[in-house]
Design a protein around this motif. Structure first.
Motif, short mmCIF file in Angstrom:
data_model
loop_
_atom_site.label_atom_id
_atom_site.label_comp_id
_atom_site.label_asym_id
_atom_site.label_seq_id
_atom_site.Cartn_x
_atom_site.Cartn_y
_atom_site.Cartn_z
N HIS A 1 0.81 -1.22 0.00
CA HIS A 1 0.00 0.00 0.00
C HIS A 1 0.84 1.27 0.00
O HIS A 1 0.55 2.23 0.74
N VAL A 2 1.90 1.28 -0.80
CA VAL A 2 2.64 2.52 -1.05
C VAL A 2 1.71 3.43 -1.83
O VAL A 2 1.08 3.03 -2.81
N ASP A 3 1.62 4.69 -1.43
CA ASP A 3 0.65 5.60 -2.04
C ASP A 3 1.18 6.30 -3.28
O ASP A 3 0.43 6.58 -4.21
N ILE A 4 2.48 6.64 -3.28
CA ILE A 4 3.12 7.21 -4.46
C ILE A 4 4.43 6.45 -4.70
O ILE A 4 5.26 6.34 -3.80
N ILE A 5 4.59 5.94 -5.90
CA ILE A 5 5.84 5.27 -6.27
C ILE A 5 6.77 6.29 -6.90
O ILE A 5 6.41 6.95 -7.87
N GLN A 6 7.96 6.41 -6.33
CA GLN A 6 8.94 7.37 -6.85
C GLN A 6 9.90 6.68 -7.82
O GLN A 6 10.43 5.62 -7.54
N ILE A 7 10.09 7.32 -8.96
CA ILE A 7 11.16 6.93 -9.89
C ILE A 7 12.29 7.93 -9.68
O ILE A 7 12.13 9.13 -9.91
N GLY A 8 13.44 7.44 -9.20
CA GLY A 8 14.54 8.33 -8.86
C GLY A 8 15.27 8.86 -10.07
O GLY A 8 15.08 8.40 -11.21
N ALA A 9 16.14 9.84 -9.82
CA ALA A 9 16.88 10.50 -10.89
C ALA A 9 17.70 9.51 -11.72
O ALA A 9 17.79 9.63 -12.94
N ARG A 10 18.28 8.52 -11.06
CA ARG A 10 19.13 7.56 -11.77
C ARG A 10 18.32 6.60 -12.64
O ARG A 10 18.88 5.93 -13.51
N ASN A 11 17.03 6.52 -12.39
CA ASN A 11 16.18 5.61 -13.16
C ASN A 11 15.22 6.34 -14.09
O ASN A 11 14.31 5.73 -14.65
#
Length: 338
Positions: free
Chosen positions: A178-188
């Motif tokens: 139940h992660v509410d926002i998935i972050q895509i980091g700068a390196r990805n």
């Protein structure tokens, strides 16, 4: 290509036109604003007879979109997008403030920070469980265990949680926990397989700008996500690499205005990663809001001097409370609210 319809265009006409266009193998995104409806066509638009459509009584104009990104473009979607996260908006009049430690260390640490930032007025909790680090010998995060700690802390503090994903094989874990926002980091940012994978979900995605990415490359990465069907994309400016080495990166506040001009997606700013210096965080957070950002994401740690990761850029809960007071003063001046 976009087709702008006149305000009096009946639904029957819209439905008929949509069926006709789809029969030619194109996809359509429909954007309904307060005064007009816009049909965004994606695919080989050479099969469309532009003059024939333009001649309709209900069509205002037909425009070819020159940018390589389509769904991200403001031409396709003139109105600003507001992404809802458990009923909390990112975009629109209300500002989002995402706060928490760079990395999750212990249950007491993450739960204590969560309580403190919630009390000060944060709208969401951030924390790193999977950490992409330049050195293979640096702390890489507590991984699955850290993710469980973050989600539990968010639940106890009644805050949605934001955390970074490293690979597509972890998507089911993020959805299950139940992660509410998935972050895509700068390196990805240009990990295209990962972008396609999160595009198949409908979970809000926070897409950070790459270390050396141009604005167009950043928007094209967002296009990958939206092309998969996930339109819940939030852009995050976190500084880019330049010749300057006094700060960790160079915060590009002009990117806020550029993105707002070119795209309808909401934009937040991360001054912690941009500068690497805690004493700069408050001033640059205020500058970001003044420049039109829809929110900020800052790192907060209850003991920065002993943080397992990036303590130098983390502010204390007391400093965060002062930052929130400052943002409350600035927000009304630029027509926003906390």
């Amino acid at each position: 290509m976009i087709i702008v319809l006149k305000p009096d265009a009946p639904q029957e006409f819209i439905d008929k036109l949509t069926v006709s266009i789809k029969s030619k193998g194109l996809q359509i995104d429909i954007s309904k604003g307060a005064r007009k409806t816009v049909l965004g066509l994606v695919g080989d638009t050479s099969v469309i007879d532009r003059d024939q459509i333009q001649g309709s009584d209900y069509v205002d104009k037909v425009i070819r979109v020159e940018e390589p990104y389509k769904r991200v473009s403001r031409a396709f979607h003139p109105e600003d997008t507001v992404v809802s996260v458990n009923g909390i908006p990112i975009g629109g009049k209300k500002l989002a403030v995402i706060a928490g430690p760079c990395s999750i260390e212990t249950p007491d640490q993450i739960e204590g920070v969560a309580r403190d930032v919630k009390a000060a007025g944060a709208t969401m909790l951030r924390g790193g469980a999977f950490k992409p680090r330049t050195s293979p010998y640096s702390f890489q995060g507590l991984r699955d265990q850290g993710l469980d700690m973050l989600c539990e802390a968010g639940k106890k503090a009644h805050l949605p949680v934001v955390t970074e994903i490293m690979s597509a094989d972890k998507i089911d874990l993020f959805l299950h926990d139940h992660v509410d926002i998935i972050q895509i980091g700068a390196r990805n940012m240009q990990n295209f397989d990962l972008l396609k994978a999160v595009g198949k979900t409908r979970k809000p995605i926070l897409l950070k700008r790459g270390l050396c990415a141009t604005i167009e490359e950043w928007l094209m990465s967002a296009e990958y996500i939206m092309a998969g069907g996930n339109h819940n994309v939030i852009l995050c400016e976190r500084g880019i690499r330049t010749f300057e080495n006094y700060t960790r990166n160079t915060l590009d506040l002009s990117a806020i205005l550029a993105v707002k001009h070119k795209s309808h997606l909401p934009v937040v700013v991360d001054p912690s990663h941009a500068t690497g210096k805690r004493w700069m965080v408050e001033a640059l957070s205020k500058a970001a809001i003044a420049a039109g950002a829809d929110g900020v994401m800052v790192e907060v740690h209850n003991d920065p001097e002993h943080a397992w990761c990036d303590g130098a850029q983390s502010i204390t809960p007391k400093m965060f409370a002062g930052l929130m007071d400052s943002l409350r003063q600035i927000a009304p001046v630029v027509g926003r609210e906390l």
